[in-house]
Design an enzyme around this catalytic site. Structure first.
Site, PDB file in Angstrom:
ATOM      1  N   ARG A 136     -24.059  19.978   8.304  1.00 38.80           N
ATOM      2  CA  ARG A 136     -22.793  19.245   8.340  1.00 38.80           C
ATOM      3  C   ARG A 136     -22.730  18.317   9.550  1.00 38.80           C
ATOM      4  NH1 ARG A 136     -18.570  23.820   8.159  1.00 38.80           N
ATOM      5  NH2 ARG A 136     -17.055  22.145   8.195  1.00 38.80           N
ATOM      6  N   ARG A 158     -13.509  10.119   5.949  1.00 39.09           N
ATOM      7  CA  ARG A 158     -14.763  10.665   6.459  1.00 39.09           C
ATOM      8  C   ARG A 158     -15.939   9.735   6.199  1.00 39.09           C
ATOM      9  NH1 ARG A 158     -13.537  16.437   6.401  1.00 39.09           N
ATOM     10  NH2 ARG A 158     -15.200  17.634   7.374  1.00 39.09           N
ATOM     11  N   ARG A 195     -15.198  30.712  14.256  1.00 41.18           N
ATOM     12  CA  ARG A 195     -13.987  30.317  13.517  1.00 41.18           C
ATOM     13  C   ARG A 195     -13.713  31.326  12.401  1.00 41.18           C
ATOM     14  NH1 ARG A 195     -12.869  24.346  11.278  1.00 41.18           N
ATOM     15  NH2 ARG A 195     -14.856  24.576  10.180  1.00 41.18           N
ATOM     16  N   LYS A 202      -9.989  19.324  15.364  1.00 41.60           N
ATOM     17  CA  LYS A 202      -9.059  18.384  14.721  1.00 41.60           C
ATOM     18  C   LYS A 202      -7.890  19.116  14.077  1.00 41.60           C
ATOM     19  CE  LYS A 202     -12.088  16.979  11.724  1.00 41.60           C
ATOM     20  NZ  LYS A 202     -13.241  17.798  12.128  1.00 41.60           N
ATOM     21  N   ARG A 249     -15.828  31.094   6.867  1.00 42.30           N
ATOM     22  CA  ARG A 249     -16.028  30.217   5.718  1.00 42.30           C
ATOM     23  C   ARG A 249     -17.509  30.142   5.367  1.00 42.30           C
ATOM     24  NH1 ARG A 249     -12.836  24.881   7.401  1.00 42.30           N
ATOM     25  NH2 ARG A 249     -14.762  23.946   6.610  1.00 42.30           N
TER      26      ARG A 249
HETATM   27  P1  ADP Z   1     -13.996  20.847   9.123  1.00 41.65           P
HETATM   28  O1  ADP Z   1     -12.586  21.288   9.442  1.00 41.65           O
HETATM   29  O2  ADP Z   1     -14.985  21.855   9.560  1.00 41.65           O
HETATM   30  O3  ADP Z   1     -14.282  19.475   9.601  1.00 41.65           O
HETATM   31  P2  ADP Z   1     -13.059  20.432   6.441  1.00 41.65           P
HETATM   32  O4  ADP Z   1     -12.212  21.583   6.099  1.00 41.65           O
HETATM   33  O5  ADP Z   1     -12.365  19.181   6.885  1.00 41.65           O
HETATM   34  O6  ADP Z   1     -14.109  20.868   7.537  1.00 41.65           O
HETATM   35  O7  ADP Z   1     -13.998  20.068   5.224  1.00 41.65           O
HETATM   36  C1  ADP Z   1     -14.794  21.025   4.572  1.00 41.65           C
HETATM   37  C2  ADP Z   1     -15.620  20.339   3.496  1.00 41.65           C
HETATM   38  O8  ADP Z   1     -14.734  19.730   2.519  1.00 41.65           O
HETATM   39  C3  ADP Z   1     -16.499  19.196   3.971  1.00 41.65           C
HETATM   40  O9  ADP Z   1     -17.748  19.649   4.485  1.00 41.65           O
HETATM   41  C4  ADP Z   1     -16.660  18.389   2.693  1.00 41.65           C
HETATM   42  O10 ADP Z   1     -17.568  19.006   1.794  1.00 41.65           O
HETATM   43  C5  ADP Z   1     -15.273  18.496   2.062  1.00 41.65           C
HETATM   44  N1  ADP Z   1     -14.384  17.401   2.511  1.00 41.65           N
HETATM   45  C6  ADP Z   1     -13.238  17.526   3.218  1.00 41.65           C
HETATM   46  N2  ADP Z   1     -12.681  16.315   3.433  1.00 41.65           N
HETATM   47  C7  ADP Z   1     -13.501  15.403   2.856  1.00 41.65           C
HETATM   48  C8  ADP Z   1     -13.491  13.981   2.738  1.00 41.65           C
HETATM   49  N3  ADP Z   1     -12.517  13.230   3.289  1.00 41.65           N
HETATM   50  N4  ADP Z   1     -14.503  13.389   2.060  1.00 41.65           N
HETATM   51  C9  ADP Z   1     -15.485  14.116   1.509  1.00 41.65           C
HETATM   52  N5  ADP Z   1     -15.569  15.438   1.586  1.00 41.65           N
HETATM   53  C10 ADP Z   1     -14.593  16.094   2.250  1.00 41.65           C
HETATM   54  P1  ADP Z   2     -11.921  21.137  12.921  1.00 40.88           P
HETATM   55  O1  ADP Z   2     -10.624  21.025  12.178  1.00 40.88           O
HETATM   56  O2  ADP Z   2     -12.227  19.913  13.738  1.00 40.88           O
HETATM   57  O3  ADP Z   2     -13.055  21.525  12.049  1.00 40.88           O
HETATM   58  P2  ADP Z   2     -10.756  23.548  14.102  1.00 40.88           P
HETATM   59  O4  ADP Z   2      -9.433  23.076  14.602  1.00 40.88           O
HETATM   60  O5  ADP Z   2     -10.779  24.382  12.891  1.00 40.88           O
HETATM   61  O6  ADP Z   2     -11.767  22.294  13.997  1.00 40.88           O
HETATM   62  O7  ADP Z   2     -11.464  24.331  15.324  1.00 40.88           O
HETATM   63  C1  ADP Z   2     -12.770  24.911  15.163  1.00 40.88           C
HETATM   64  C2  ADP Z   2     -12.797  26.286  15.841  1.00 40.88           C
HETATM   65  O8  ADP Z   2     -12.708  26.131  17.262  1.00 40.88           O
HETATM   66  C3  ADP Z   2     -11.637  27.191  15.457  1.00 40.88           C
HETATM   67  O9  ADP Z   2     -12.108  28.520  15.446  1.00 40.88           O
HETATM   68  C4  ADP Z   2     -10.609  26.982  16.556  1.00 40.88           C
HETATM   69  O10 ADP Z   2      -9.782  28.132  16.747  1.00 40.88           O
HETATM   70  C5  ADP Z   2     -11.496  26.734  17.772  1.00 40.88           C
HETATM   71  N1  ADP Z   2     -10.941  25.737  18.707  1.00 40.88           N
HETATM   72  C6  ADP Z   2     -10.161  24.661  18.427  1.00 40.88           C
HETATM   73  N2  ADP Z   2      -9.861  23.955  19.542  1.00 40.88           N
HETATM   74  C7  ADP Z   2     -10.506  24.583  20.568  1.00 40.88           C
HETATM   75  C8  ADP Z   2     -10.600  24.344  21.990  1.00 40.88           C
HETATM   76  N3  ADP Z   2      -9.994  23.288  22.564  1.00 40.88           N
HETATM   77  N4  ADP Z   2     -11.330  25.208  22.720  1.00 40.88           N
HETATM   78  C9  ADP Z   2     -11.954  26.270  22.138  1.00 40.88           C
HETATM   79  N5  ADP Z   2     -11.901  26.560  20.814  1.00 40.88           N
HETATM   80  C10 ADP Z   2     -11.182  25.727  20.026  1.00 40.88           C
END
Ligand code: ADP
Ligand code: ADP
Ligand code: ZN
Length: 213
Positions: free
Chosen positions: A171, A88, A127, A13, A160
């Site tokens: 998660r 979320r 990541r 995302k 992270r």
């Molecule tokens: P990812 O990119 O792996 O989906 P995020 O960076 O979006 O993770 O979120 C990391 C953590 O921050 C989540 O596991 C949660 O604890 C918190 N978080 C982020 N956005 C939200 C939200 N909209 N509501 C509740 N918790 C959130």
């Molecule tokens: P999210 O925001 O949904 O948690 P990220 O954009 O941070 O996800 O992507 C999660 C991990 O996967 C990162 O290390 C990113 O560089 C990698 N990644 C993202 N898109 C792709 C893809 N299409 N194919 C392979 N790896 C990807």
């Protein structure tokens, strides 16, 4: 243009949201990034959020909503935004719909980046995140030019805390229970678009551009 990105943690995302934001000149708003910035600055909000984040749990809706509603007041949101990691939960999605409605406004698209769970563990384990600028890389799929260093700002890249495999599994459960229901919510609002997130970054972006065109 107002876009919501949906998908499991690690689906890509953030990667896609940044590309959309750059292309359309709208801000990329990631609640996770805002929480992490607060954590780094040791604000009260950051300390509260940390308790949940480290455990792989969601930060309570009240705290999250307060933060995001405040962010929307910023001038840069006038022409829209791409939301990454918010909403979320159903109550968060309802609060967003309501807040927009009060301004005679609505979302344009909810884009689900669809990636099965077995891909996620690899993506998360590889990541690497820059805590200075929010940049994200992957040791195999999107490697930085210099190992451990952010291409964008020269900051240090880290795994992270919540990307360790044991927390990732938790998660994913939280995602299926609390966030996946948003897919039906936005389907009901006729806003849902789905893309195959297992393809490479550029291919996924192409599918998104076709939706937005
Ligand atoms: P990812 O990119 O792996 O989906 P995020 O960076 O979006 O993770 O979120 C990391 C953590 O921050 C989540 O596991 C949660 O604890 C918190 N978080 C982020 N956005 C939200 C939200 N909209 N509501 C509740 N918790 C959130
Ligand atoms: P999210 O925001 O949904 O948690 P990220 O954009 O941070 O996800 O992507 C999660 C991990 O996967 C990162 O290390 C990113 O560089 C990698 N990644 C993202 N898109 C792709 C893809 N299409 N194919 C392979 N790896 C990807
Ligand atoms: Zn950086």
């Amino acid at each position: 243009m107002k876009i919501v990105m949906l998908g499991a943690p690690g689906a890509g995302k953030g990667t896609q949201a940044k590309k959309i934001a750059a292309k359309y000149g709208i801000p990329h708003i990631s609640t996770g990034d805002i929480f992490r910035a607060n954590l780094k600055a040791q604000t009260e909000l950051g300390m509260k959020a940390k308790e949940y984040m480290d455990k792989g749990l969601l930060v309570p809706d009240s705290l999250t909503l307060e933060l995001i509603m405040d962010r929307f007041k910023n001038d840069d949101c006038k022409n829209g935004y791409v939301l990454d990691g918010f909403p979320r939960t159903i109550p968060q999605a309802e609060a967003l719909t309501e807040a927009l409605k009060n301004n005679n406004d609505s979302l344009d698209y909810a884009i689900d980046v669809d990636v099965p769970d077995d891909f996620i563990i690899d993506r998360m384990a590889g990541r690497r995140a820059c805590l200075d600028c929010g940049g994200t890389f992957h040791v195999v799929f999107n490697a930085p030019k210099q190992e451990g260093i952010c291409d964008l700002c020269g900051g240090k890249l880290v795994l992270r805390n919540d990307d360790k495999p044991e927390t990732v599994k938790l998660r994913l459960n939280v995602y299926h229970e609390q966030t996946q229901p948003l897919i039906d919510y936005y389907k009901g609002q006729k806003l849902l678009k789905s893309v195959d997130g297992t393809k490479n970054v550029d291919e996924v972006f192409d599918s998104i551009l076709q939706i937005l065109a």
